[in-house]
Design a protein around this motif. Structure first.
Motif, PDB file in Angstrom:
ATOM      1  N   CYS A 111      56.902  26.099  25.153  1.00 46.90           N
ATOM      2  CA  CYS A 111      56.967  25.513  26.841  1.00 46.90           C
ATOM      3  C   CYS A 111      56.719  26.649  27.481  1.00 46.90           C
ATOM      4  N   MET A 112      57.535  27.755  27.387  1.00 45.64           N
ATOM      5  CA  MET A 112      57.361  28.849  28.389  1.00 45.64           C
ATOM      6  C   MET A 112      55.691  29.387  28.392  1.00 45.64           C
ATOM      7  N   ALA A 113      55.286  29.160  27.385  1.00 40.27           N
ATOM      8  CA  ALA A 113      53.579  29.616  27.290  1.00 40.27           C
ATOM      9  C   ALA A 113      52.924  28.727  28.125  1.00 40.27           C
ATOM     10  N   GLN A 114      53.175  27.263  27.762  1.00 47.87           N
ATOM     11  CA  GLN A 114      52.436  26.485  28.559  1.00 47.87           C
ATOM     12  C   GLN A 114      52.616  26.649  30.197  1.00 47.87           C
ATOM     13  N   ILE A 115      53.835  26.820  30.447  1.00 44.86           N
ATOM     14  CA  ILE A 115      53.971  27.087  31.861  1.00 44.86           C
ATOM     15  C   ILE A 115      53.274  28.304  32.470  1.00 44.86           C
ATOM     16  N   ILE A 138      49.334  27.387  32.470  1.00 46.43           N
ATOM     17  CA  ILE A 138      48.986  26.772  33.702  1.00 46.43           C
ATOM     18  C   ILE A 138      49.019  27.083  34.757  1.00 46.43           C
ATOM     19  N   HIS A 139      50.092  28.097  35.213  1.00 48.32           N
ATOM     20  CA  HIS A 139      50.099  28.764  36.510  1.00 48.32           C
ATOM     21  C   HIS A 139      49.053  29.851  36.767  1.00 48.32           C
ATOM     22  N   PHE A 140      48.997  30.666  35.533  1.00 49.90           N
ATOM     23  CA  PHE A 140      48.118  31.747  35.504  1.00 49.90           C
ATOM     24  C   PHE A 140      46.610  31.291  35.792  1.00 49.90           C
ATOM     25  N   LEU A 141      46.034  30.282  35.144  1.00 50.31           N
ATOM     26  CA  LEU A 141      44.763  29.829  35.265  1.00 50.31           C
ATOM     27  C   LEU A 141      44.597  28.941  36.612  1.00 50.31           C
ATOM     28  N   GLY A 142      45.770  28.107  36.678  1.00 48.40           N
ATOM     29  CA  GLY A 142      45.447  27.415  37.946  1.00 48.40           C
ATOM     30  C   GLY A 142      45.603  28.205  39.274  1.00 48.40           C
ATOM     31  N   ALA A 143      46.370  29.466  39.281  1.00 53.57           N
ATOM     32  CA  ALA A 143      46.411  30.203  40.454  1.00 53.57           C
ATOM     33  C   ALA A 143      44.849  31.058  40.695  1.00 53.57           C
ATOM     34  N   ALA A 144      44.475  31.486  39.391  1.00 49.25           N
ATOM     35  CA  ALA A 144      43.340  32.284  39.292  1.00 49.25           C
ATOM     36  C   ALA A 144      42.195  31.325  39.927  1.00 49.25           C
ATOM     37  N   GLU A 145      42.100  30.386  39.545  1.00 50.23           N
ATOM     38  CA  GLU A 145      41.301  29.305  40.163  1.00 50.23           C
ATOM     39  C   GLU A 145      41.398  28.831  41.632  1.00 50.23           C
ATOM     40  N   ILE A 146      42.429  28.839  42.144  1.00 51.09           N
ATOM     41  CA  ILE A 146      42.716  28.780  43.496  1.00 51.09           C
ATOM     42  C   ILE A 146      41.926  30.125  44.215  1.00 51.09           C
ATOM     43  N   PHE A 147      42.541  31.131  43.863  1.00 49.67           N
ATOM     44  CA  PHE A 147      42.129  32.456  44.522  1.00 49.67           C
ATOM     45  C   PHE A 147      40.543  32.496  44.255  1.00 49.67           C
ATOM     46  N   LEU A 148      39.837  31.879  43.172  1.00 49.78           N
ATOM     47  CA  LEU A 148      38.491  32.088  42.896  1.00 49.78           C
ATOM     48  C   LEU A 148      37.800  31.311  44.017  1.00 49.78           C
ATOM     49  N   SER A 184      51.852  33.691  37.959  1.00 47.90           N
ATOM     50  CA  SER A 184      52.547  33.184  37.072  1.00 47.90           C
ATOM     51  C   SER A 184      53.762  33.626  36.372  1.00 47.90           C
ATOM     52  N   ILE A 185      53.615  35.237  36.324  1.00 48.61           N
ATOM     53  CA  ILE A 185      54.730  35.888  35.733  1.00 48.61           C
ATOM     54  C   ILE A 185      56.088  35.595  36.554  1.00 48.61           C
ATOM     55  N   VAL A 186      55.911  35.494  37.893  1.00 46.34           N
ATOM     56  CA  VAL A 186      57.107  35.073  38.600  1.00 46.34           C
ATOM     57  C   VAL A 186      57.599  33.796  38.143  1.00 46.34           C
ATOM     58  N   GLN A 187      56.777  32.907  38.174  1.00 46.45           N
ATOM     59  CA  GLN A 187      57.341  31.619  37.635  1.00 46.45           C
ATOM     60  C   GLN A 187      58.167  31.549  36.244  1.00 46.45           C
ATOM     61  N   VAL A 188      57.576  32.234  35.249  1.00 49.55           N
ATOM     62  CA  VAL A 188      58.254  32.374  33.856  1.00 49.55           C
ATOM     63  C   VAL A 188      59.494  33.053  34.101  1.00 49.55           C
ATOM     64  N   VAL A 189      59.361  34.214  34.807  1.00 51.59           N
ATOM     65  CA  VAL A 189      60.538  34.996  35.011  1.00 51.59           C
ATOM     66  C   VAL A 189      61.902  34.229  35.580  1.00 51.59           C
ATOM     67  N   LEU A 190      61.554  33.444  36.390  1.00 50.51           N
ATOM     68  CA  LEU A 190      62.427  32.695  36.982  1.00 50.51           C
ATOM     69  C   LEU A 190      63.074  31.716  36.284  1.00 50.51           C
TER      70      LEU A 190
END
Length: 311
Positions: A97-101, A104-114, A156-162
């Protein structure tokens, strides 16, 4: 679950998929069709851009990176969802579950920045065409793409750490077909108000700001195009419209999911399916169907491979 001084959740039950067998079978083949179209479509875009020197401009380099991100993004949740259609025990481990989170946020945020980088590329191409080659060189593009990946990782790492700091001691039922922060955080057995505000700032506000900036930038570009020659105006306007369509398709579901209080609504699962399964399919279709250069290059590539196969 494990028992000791405190019951700790070791897996989550996914309740988002329908229980009716016929509906599950229909959705399985529907999503499988989406999935087998996404991968070849994006791979074909990458191969076409890499094999054709005519598509060597930064715009197509960024498009190839966007296609690669889509391939990665649509490999996070759909495979697990397809397997769960035929599973009686629809669960996911805590680590899974944590890996999915994370992804999802790693690739989604990278796409937004792209997408932000692609907007900058179009700004330079339209507003400073004489300096375009020197401003947006291949080295600059590689550095910007690298920055997009780093930015996605940091987000993404902020999301997972929180999330992993929260105690989960039951219940463990997620009303969705994958793990994401809005659903998981509600299962924590503690007050999550502060965490919700932090995650809202990290996801919702960032997404909203990027969306507004992109709309402003493309509006300015469309206004600038009014003074261009007719031929250049039509081509550049078509490219900008394509980017705007992709921006809306990506940002509207993301804003609905993350830029609001973490409460459940009946349409949440529909939006989640669109955002994680259908959305990646639309990118290659929109870019290829509206871009004559890519379509022509794809035809030449397929003709070349068909000739090789016939020998």
């Amino acid at each position: 679950m494990e028992h000791g001084n405190l019951t700790r959740v070791t897996e989550f039950m996914l309740l988002g998929l329908p229980q009716a067998h016929k509906l599950q079978l229909f959705l399985f083949f529907l999503f499988l069709l989406f999935y087998i179209v996404i991968l070849p479509g994006n791979v074909l875009i990458i191969l076409t851009i890499r094999s054709d020197p005519r598509l060597g401009s930064p715009m197509y380099f960024l498009l190839a990176n966007l296609a690669f991100l889509d391939i990665c993004y649509c490999s996070v949740t759909p495979p697990k969802m397809l397997v769960d259609f035929f599973s009686c025990h629809k669960t996911i481990s805590y680590r899974g579950c944590m890996a999915q989170i994370f992804f999802i946020h790693f690739l989604g945020a990278a796409e937004i920045f792209l997408l932000m980088i692609m907007a900058y590329d179009r700004y330079v191409a339209i507003c400073k065409p004489l300096h375009y080659a020197s401003i947006v060189s291949r080295g600059v593009c590689c550095a910007l793409v690298g920055a997009a990946w780093v930015g996605g990782f940091m987000h993404s790492i902020v999301q997972v750490v929180l999330t992993i700091r929260l105690p989960f001691c039951g219940p463990n039922e997620l009303d969705n077909f994958f793990c994401d922060v809005p659903q998981v955080i509600k299962l924590a057995c503690t007050d999550t108000y502060v965490m919700e505000m932090l995650m809202f700032s990290n996801s919702g506000l960032v997404t909203l700001v990027c969306f507004v900036l992109l709309l402003i930038s493309y509006t300015v570009l469309l206004v600038k195009l009014r003074i261009q020659s007719l031929c250049k105006k039509n081509k550049a306007a078509s490219t900008c419209v394509t980017h705007i369509i992709v921006v809306f398709i990506m940002f509207v579901p993301a804003l609905y999911i993350y830029a609001r209080p973490f409460r459940s609504f009946p349409q949440d699962k529909v939006v989640s399916v669109f955002h994680t399964v259908v959305f990646p399919l639309l990118n290659p279709m929109i870019y290829t169907l509206r871009n004559k250069e890519i379509i022509s290059s794809m035809k030449r590539l397929m003709i070349r491979y068909s000739h090789w196969g016939g020998k």
